[in-house]
Design a protein around this motif. Structure first.
Motif, PDB file in Angstrom:
ATOM      1  N   LEU A 227     -28.992  71.864  -1.557  1.00  0.00           N
ATOM      2  CA  LEU A 227     -29.420  73.194  -1.984  1.00  0.00           C
ATOM      3  C   LEU A 227     -30.873  73.449  -1.604  1.00  0.00           C
ATOM      4  O   LEU A 227     -31.211  74.516  -1.076  1.00  0.00           O
ATOM      5  CB  LEU A 227     -29.231  73.333  -3.491  1.00  0.00           C
ATOM      6  CG  LEU A 227     -29.662  74.659  -4.115  1.00  0.00           C
ATOM      7  CD1 LEU A 227     -28.851  75.803  -3.540  1.00  0.00           C
ATOM      8  CD2 LEU A 227     -29.536  74.606  -5.627  1.00  0.00           C
ATOM      9  N   MET A 228     -31.743  72.460  -1.860  1.00  0.00           N
ATOM     10  CA  MET A 228     -33.158  72.620  -1.545  1.00  0.00           C
ATOM     11  C   MET A 228     -33.360  72.827  -0.048  1.00  0.00           C
ATOM     12  O   MET A 228     -34.171  73.652   0.385  1.00  0.00           O
ATOM     13  CB  MET A 228     -33.950  71.388  -2.010  1.00  0.00           C
ATOM     14  CG  MET A 228     -33.997  71.209  -3.517  1.00  0.00           C
ATOM     15  SD  MET A 228     -34.808  72.585  -4.359  1.00  0.00           S
ATOM     16  CE  MET A 228     -34.642  72.067  -6.067  1.00  0.00           C
ATOM     17  N   SER A 229     -32.629  72.069   0.774  1.00  0.00           N
ATOM     18  CA  SER A 229     -32.755  72.192   2.222  1.00  0.00           C
ATOM     19  C   SER A 229     -32.286  73.559   2.704  1.00  0.00           C
ATOM     20  O   SER A 229     -32.921  74.182   3.562  1.00  0.00           O
ATOM     21  CB  SER A 229     -31.941  71.089   2.915  1.00  0.00           C
ATOM     22  OG  SER A 229     -32.427  69.821   2.564  1.00  0.00           O
ATOM     23  N   LEU A 230     -31.176  74.038   2.140  1.00  0.00           N
ATOM     24  CA  LEU A 230     -30.662  75.347   2.528  1.00  0.00           C
ATOM     25  C   LEU A 230     -31.591  76.465   2.061  1.00  0.00           C
ATOM     26  O   LEU A 230     -31.737  77.485   2.740  1.00  0.00           O
ATOM     27  CB  LEU A 230     -29.256  75.550   1.957  1.00  0.00           C
ATOM     28  CG  LEU A 230     -28.168  74.668   2.556  1.00  0.00           C
ATOM     29  CD1 LEU A 230     -26.827  74.940   1.889  1.00  0.00           C
ATOM     30  CD2 LEU A 230     -28.053  74.890   4.060  1.00  0.00           C
ATOM     31  N   LEU A 338     -41.671  76.861  -1.245  1.00  0.00           N
ATOM     32  CA  LEU A 338     -42.705  75.893  -1.619  1.00  0.00           C
ATOM     33  C   LEU A 338     -42.278  75.078  -2.831  1.00  0.00           C
ATOM     34  O   LEU A 338     -42.467  73.848  -2.868  1.00  0.00           O
ATOM     35  CB  LEU A 338     -44.021  76.619  -1.907  1.00  0.00           C
ATOM     36  CG  LEU A 338     -44.776  77.171  -0.689  1.00  0.00           C
ATOM     37  CD1 LEU A 338     -45.917  78.065  -1.132  1.00  0.00           C
ATOM     38  CD2 LEU A 338     -45.294  76.028   0.177  1.00  0.00           C
ATOM     39  N   TRP A 339     -41.696  75.744  -3.836  1.00  0.00           N
ATOM     40  CA  TRP A 339     -41.234  75.014  -5.012  1.00  0.00           C
ATOM     41  C   TRP A 339     -40.103  74.055  -4.650  1.00  0.00           C
ATOM     42  O   TRP A 339     -40.026  72.942  -5.179  1.00  0.00           O
ATOM     43  CB  TRP A 339     -40.788  75.992  -6.095  1.00  0.00           C
ATOM     44  CG  TRP A 339     -41.892  76.396  -7.013  1.00  0.00           C
ATOM     45  CD1 TRP A 339     -42.515  77.610  -7.087  1.00  0.00           C
ATOM     46  CD2 TRP A 339     -42.542  75.574  -7.983  1.00  0.00           C
ATOM     47  NE1 TRP A 339     -43.503  77.597  -8.039  1.00  0.00           N
ATOM     48  CE2 TRP A 339     -43.538  76.357  -8.618  1.00  0.00           C
ATOM     49  CE3 TRP A 339     -42.377  74.247  -8.387  1.00  0.00           C
ATOM     50  CZ2 TRP A 339     -44.364  75.858  -9.620  1.00  0.00           C
ATOM     51  CZ3 TRP A 339     -43.198  73.746  -9.394  1.00  0.00           C
ATOM     52  CH2 TRP A 339     -44.175  74.546 -10.004  1.00  0.00           C
ATOM     53  N   ALA A 340     -39.216  74.467  -3.741  1.00  0.00           N
ATOM     54  CA  ALA A 340     -38.138  73.582  -3.300  1.00  0.00           C
ATOM     55  C   ALA A 340     -38.713  72.350  -2.606  1.00  0.00           C
ATOM     56  O   ALA A 340     -38.238  71.219  -2.800  1.00  0.00           O
ATOM     57  CB  ALA A 340     -37.192  74.327  -2.357  1.00  0.00           C
ATOM     58  N   THR A 341     -39.759  72.558  -1.810  1.00  0.00           N
ATOM     59  CA  THR A 341     -40.392  71.447  -1.094  1.00  0.00           C
ATOM     60  C   THR A 341     -41.126  70.514  -2.047  1.00  0.00           C
ATOM     61  O   THR A 341     -41.165  69.298  -1.835  1.00  0.00           O
ATOM     62  CB  THR A 341     -41.377  71.999  -0.040  1.00  0.00           C
ATOM     63  OG1 THR A 341     -40.714  72.977   0.763  1.00  0.00           O
ATOM     64  CG2 THR A 341     -41.882  70.883   0.869  1.00  0.00           C
ATOM     65  N   VAL A 342     -41.717  71.076  -3.114  1.00  0.00           N
ATOM     66  CA  VAL A 342     -42.468  70.268  -4.072  1.00  0.00           C
ATOM     67  C   VAL A 342     -41.546  69.466  -4.986  1.00  0.00           C
ATOM     68  O   VAL A 342     -41.804  68.282  -5.277  1.00  0.00           O
ATOM     69  CB  VAL A 342     -43.402  71.175  -4.910  1.00  0.00           C
ATOM     70  CG1 VAL A 342     -43.907  70.447  -6.141  1.00  0.00           C
ATOM     71  CG2 VAL A 342     -44.584  71.635  -4.058  1.00  0.00           C
ATOM     72  N   LEU A 343     -40.489  70.098  -5.457  1.00  0.00           N
ATOM     73  CA  LEU A 343     -39.607  69.441  -6.423  1.00  0.00           C
ATOM     74  C   LEU A 343     -38.769  68.326  -5.804  1.00  0.00           C
ATOM     75  O   LEU A 343     -38.434  67.350  -6.477  1.00  0.00           O
ATOM     76  CB  LEU A 343     -38.693  70.477  -7.077  1.00  0.00           C
ATOM     77  CG  LEU A 343     -39.370  71.492  -8.003  1.00  0.00           C
ATOM     78  CD1 LEU A 343     -38.370  72.527  -8.492  1.00  0.00           C
ATOM     79  CD2 LEU A 343     -40.021  70.776  -9.189  1.00  0.00           C
ATOM     80  N   THR A 344     -38.428  68.480  -4.529  1.00  0.00           N
ATOM     81  CA  THR A 344     -37.561  67.494  -3.885  1.00  0.00           C
ATOM     82  C   THR A 344     -38.122  66.072  -3.931  1.00  0.00           C
ATOM     83  O   THR A 344     -37.424  65.144  -4.336  1.00  0.00           O
ATOM     84  CB  THR A 344     -37.260  67.917  -2.431  1.00  0.00           C
ATOM     85  OG1 THR A 344     -36.613  69.185  -2.440  1.00  0.00           O
ATOM     86  CG2 THR A 344     -36.356  66.899  -1.755  1.00  0.00           C
ATOM     87  N   PRO A 345     -39.397  65.830  -3.515  1.00  0.00           N
ATOM     88  CA  PRO A 345     -39.908  64.454  -3.553  1.00  0.00           C
ATOM     89  C   PRO A 345     -39.916  63.843  -4.949  1.00  0.00           C
ATOM     90  O   PRO A 345     -39.654  62.648  -5.113  1.00  0.00           O
ATOM     91  CB  PRO A 345     -41.337  64.586  -3.009  1.00  0.00           C
ATOM     92  CG  PRO A 345     -41.345  65.849  -2.246  1.00  0.00           C
ATOM     93  CD  PRO A 345     -40.389  66.755  -2.945  1.00  0.00           C
TER      94      PRO A 345
END
Length: 481
Positions: A227-230, A338-345
């Motif tokens: 989901l985050m990648s999409l 940006l939030w998707a990129t931050v939360l993933t790690p």
């Protein structure tokens, strides 16, 4: 969750690495599958009841099965969803930068590497055909070259996980400052910039997850990878369609001197071969594994190529190594990306460390109590995460670290090892054209790995040296004032 089960089928067990579920993205899911296998192996070897919702006898039947497991019921469609979802990950952030840096002709390298990696996944399937009892990438290495092959494969797997986590932490550091642009953060005893303090706090927030012993709690962290990648891909597309940014930049035709460095970024984008044996074992009809690989790599290559051209045309030479940092900050889609990129790690640390943690705990003396084992396991995980944090803050160059990971590690896992394993396992049945093809791919992969490693290492050291010089100049200027 009920809707998820209706769409993709219900898993009968959380123990099996080939369970009927959608696999998330990137190295996180490779760790997840390794975690599931290791947890079952620990149960078997210690003669305990399996803690992953499966009885000991059921796990034992899986470990000793001579034929394809009866519960391996993934269809071709489901397997394509699994493989595609697993391949889409961290690499997509850098493909626009790589295309702009290498020129639009470098897209042929991206597509070519997609074809090669698809072929190498087919070779892994052939190796598994020869040894039906094999279940993992390291098993194939053991079948090909004995214990040395298994150790080499395992070493590269853990090295890739570690280096990928460093890259994720760098990404976290780069994006956090953009997510919180107006926040004022200062600690008197810590002379660190705001971005580094935010990263330190984020890692401390994620640190307790390394002490989790319940496997279901750790696995829960993996949901949302695809989901985050999409979300990131759709956000970039929305920027082009609704964001007022025009696709009017000209992409250079070819910048040959940059090809070695960006080759590592491209190869990392297709890194995922260490879980392909698990996907193979999950299929109801493993003979269609090659078909699954072709469809999955075609879809992923189209997505990467589309995103690369879209990002390069949108932002041109100013495109950031992480496409999210190039997007207009005032747009709502940018904030979502940006939030998707931050939360993933932050969701990856416990899951990535879990396979190593379980193996570490398993190797401790049996005389140790569960509490002592947990303490050692959690302490080692915490130290490792802090080491990753220090490395990420010391080497804050996302594109070079990711390129180095791709060239140094992923090239071996995705290209060199599968070809070498196939040649050794199926030596007596390989035609001359196939022999030449695989030897050529080994040579190509080796050359690409060496050249890419040297190039990305030089760029990394050059930027570190430049940053050190600037720091010294600032200190001298501050002293003079």
């Amino acid at each position: 969750m009920n809707m998820w089960n209706k769409l993709f089928g219900k898993s009968k067990s959380n123990c099996l690495p080939h369970q009927n579920q959608v696999i998330g993205s990137d190295a996180m899911q490779r760790a997840k599958l390794a975690l599931q296998q290791l947890s079952c192996n620990v149960c078997l070897e210690e003669n305990k009841v399996c803690k992953c919702d499966q009885s000991f006898e059921s796990c034992k039947r899986v470990a000793g099965a001579d034929e394809h497991h009866a519960e391996a019921n993934n269809s071709v469609t489901h397997s394509v969803i699994n493989m595609t979802g697993m391949l889409i990950g961290l690499g997509q952030l850098s493909t626009p930068y790589a295309l702009e840096t290498g020129g639009w002709s470098s897209a042929f390298l991206l597509i070519g590497l997609g074809i090669i990696c698809a072929y190498c996944s087919h070779l892994l399937g052939k190796c598994l055909d020869k040894h039906p009892k094999s279940r993992t990438y390291t098993d194939i290495g053991h079948n090909a070259f004995g214990s040395k092959g298994k150790i080499l494969a395992a070493s590269f797997i853990y090295m890739e996980i570690f280096m990928a986590l460093v890259s994720y932490t760098i990404s976290l550091h780069d994006n956090l400052a953009t997510v919180f642009p107006g926040i004022q953060l200062k600690v008197s005893w810590a002379k660190l910039p705001k971005s580094q303090l935010l990263t330190f706090i984020a890692v401390l927030v994620a640190l307790p997850s390394l002490w989790l012993r319940d496997l279901s709690s750790i696995s829960f962290l993996s949901f949302g990878g695809v989901l985050m990648s999409l979300v990131i891909f759709i956000s970039v597309a929305c920027t082009a369609i609704f964001g007022g940014v025009k696709l009017n930049h000209t992409i250079p035709a070819l910048q040959i001197h940059n090809i070695p460095a960006i080759s590592g970024l491209y190869i990392f984008s297709f890194a995922g071969h260490i879980v392909f044996p698990n996907l193979y074992k999950a299929m109801k009809d493993p003979s269609k594994f090659t078909k699954v690989s072709l469809i999955s790599f075609t879809l992923v290559t189209i997505l990467y190529t589309s995103l690369a051209f879209m990002g390069a045309k949108l932002f041109g030479p100013q495109v950031n190594p992480q496409i999210t940092l190039s997007m207009p900050p005032h747009l709502i889609v940018t904030k979502i990306a940006l939030w998707a990129t931050v939360l993933t790690p932050m969701t990856k640390y416990a899951l990535e460390f879990a396979p190593m943690a379980i193996q570490l705990e398993h190797n401790l003396p049996q005389s140790f109590s569960s509490r002592t084992k947990l303490l050692i396991r959690g302490s080692v995980g915490s130290v490792l995460l802090l080491l990753i944090l220090v490395l990420a803050l010391s080497v804050p160059y996302f594109e070079y670290v990711l390129s180095l990971t791709g060239s140094l590690v992923s090239t071996g896992i995705c290209v060199i090892f599968p070809c070498a394993f196939y040649l050794k396992i199926c030596w007596g049945q390989i035609s001359r054209p196939l022999l030449v093809l695989n030897l050529t791919l080994i040579a190509f992969g080796t050359l690409l790995g060496i050249v890419g490693t040297i190039s990305s290492s030089k760029l990394l050291l050059k930027n570190l040296s430049r940053a050190h010089s600037l720091k010294n100049m600032n200190q001298v200027s501050h002293t003079c004032q």
